[in-house]
Design a protein around this motif. Sequence first.
Motif, PDB file in Angstrom:
ATOM      1  N   VAL A  49       8.158   3.506   1.150  1.00  9.08           N
ATOM      2  CA  VAL A  49       8.884   5.207   1.984  1.00  9.08           C
ATOM      3  C   VAL A  49       9.932   4.853   1.743  1.00  9.08           C
ATOM      4  O   VAL A  49      10.836   3.905   2.253  1.00  9.08           O
ATOM      5  CB  VAL A  49       8.255   4.587   3.504  1.00  9.08           C
ATOM      6  N   THR A  91       1.077  -1.118   0.114  1.00 10.17           N
ATOM      7  CA  THR A  91      -0.106   0.303   0.162  1.00 10.17           C
ATOM      8  C   THR A  91       1.013   1.302  -0.079  1.00 10.17           C
ATOM      9  O   THR A  91       0.687   2.356  -0.400  1.00 10.17           O
ATOM     10  CB  THR A  91      -0.805  -0.178   1.338  1.00 10.17           C
ATOM     11  N   GLN A  92       2.048   1.152   0.266  1.00  9.51           N
ATOM     12  CA  GLN A  92       2.943   2.377   0.773  1.00  9.51           C
ATOM     13  C   GLN A  92       4.868   1.796   0.728  1.00  9.51           C
ATOM     14  O   GLN A  92       4.723   0.950   0.999  1.00  9.51           O
ATOM     15  CB  GLN A  92       2.596   3.429   1.722  1.00  9.51           C
ATOM     16  N   GLU A  96       5.547  -3.530   7.688  1.00 13.60           N
ATOM     17  CA  GLU A  96       6.815  -2.616   7.236  1.00 13.60           C
ATOM     18  C   GLU A  96       7.766  -3.274   7.492  1.00 13.60           C
ATOM     19  O   GLU A  96       8.235  -4.460   8.163  1.00 13.60           O
ATOM     20  CB  GLU A  96       6.879  -1.629   8.348  1.00 13.60           C
ATOM     21  N   VAL A 138       8.840  -1.253   2.509  1.00 11.92           N
ATOM     22  CA  VAL A 138       7.186  -1.000   2.388  1.00 11.92           C
ATOM     23  C   VAL A 138       6.060  -1.314   3.368  1.00 11.92           C
ATOM     24  O   VAL A 138       6.531  -2.169   3.644  1.00 11.92           O
ATOM     25  CB  VAL A 138       7.125  -2.703   1.070  1.00 11.92           C
ATOM     26  N   PRO A 170       2.126   1.197  -5.242  1.00 11.92           N
ATOM     27  CA  PRO A 170       1.823   1.688  -3.733  1.00 11.92           C
ATOM     28  C   PRO A 170       2.058   3.708  -3.486  1.00 11.92           C
ATOM     29  O   PRO A 170       2.762   3.628  -4.386  1.00 11.92           O
ATOM     30  CB  PRO A 170       2.889   0.764  -3.283  1.00 11.92           C
ATOM     31  N   ALA A 171       1.664   3.837  -2.646  1.00 11.44           N
ATOM     32  CA  ALA A 171       1.448   5.190  -2.499  1.00 11.44           C
ATOM     33  C   ALA A 171       3.673   5.788  -2.106  1.00 11.44           C
ATOM     34  O   ALA A 171       3.851   4.654  -1.370  1.00 11.44           O
ATOM     35  CB  ALA A 171       0.415   6.342  -1.576  1.00 11.44           C
ATOM     36  N   GLY A 172       3.269   6.981  -2.248  1.00 11.64           N
ATOM     37  CA  GLY A 172       4.893   7.499  -1.856  1.00 11.64           C
ATOM     38  C   GLY A 172       5.829   7.444  -2.111  1.00 11.64           C
ATOM     39  O   GLY A 172       7.462   7.885  -2.250  1.00 11.64           O
TER      40      GLY A 172
END
Length: 259
Positions: A82, A79-80, A96, A89, A244-246
């Motif tokens: 970083v 989903t994200q 995480e 992730v 994913p976002a970010g």
Amino acid sequence: MKLVVIGGAFAGLELLLQVSGRRSAYESVTLIDKRGEHSYTPLIHEALTARLTPSQVTMQLGPWMERTFGGRFIQQAATQVVPGPQGKVVVASGEEVPFDVLVLATGSAHRLEDLRRDGAIAHVGAMKFTNDVPIMKRALGAEQGPRRVTVIGDGLTGVELAAELALHARQTQRRLEVKLVGREELPLGYMSVKLRQKANQALLDLGVQRSIERLAAPPESAGEPEGAEELLVWATGTAPQSLPAGLARTPGGFFAVDR
């Protein structure tokens, strides 16, 4: 070094195979994919006509990762992301997963919104994953099954599917019209003219009708393709999977990567 790969389709698995000989260079290897299996798309049409079983055209990602790397497989959506020195992730559960090297190989998805329901076309199906097979089997095997199947897309998947359906109809003596729709006179536009001509003739010999047209505009609802006079099978027009976002984008709209 921690390696994380998002996407367990052809690109992601090929990369993992390429680095499998250097497994000692990585502290950990993790594969993330919301699907638990990889479907070998070029053979799915044979599962549809029972020449092969769905299990023969799929590979379970978890056991494969364990055998190949002693690595970890996470069956969740990413989903994200970083980025940065402490990159990680985030998956759907909130876990995480740290990485030093991240590979995005999310692949493609159906693009059924590009279809148009028109005339006798009442239902839309697709052939990309093994979970598409039972839906299509029910449609083709129903008592009031379709009299016509129109395959949209004359690339490798569409050509193979149309040929397999026509051959199966001939062998089972079923009255079924099969039509293959493409944008050019000859199928397989990315191959040599000689091979395209040979493929086109093989299709015609099997009784496959050819049509040059383009379907566009979304249907209101596709639903399960059962009980239709004509069954439309989508074998083209894929779109990238959502990412994913970010992740930063360049001014041109591309994702910024290290290399």
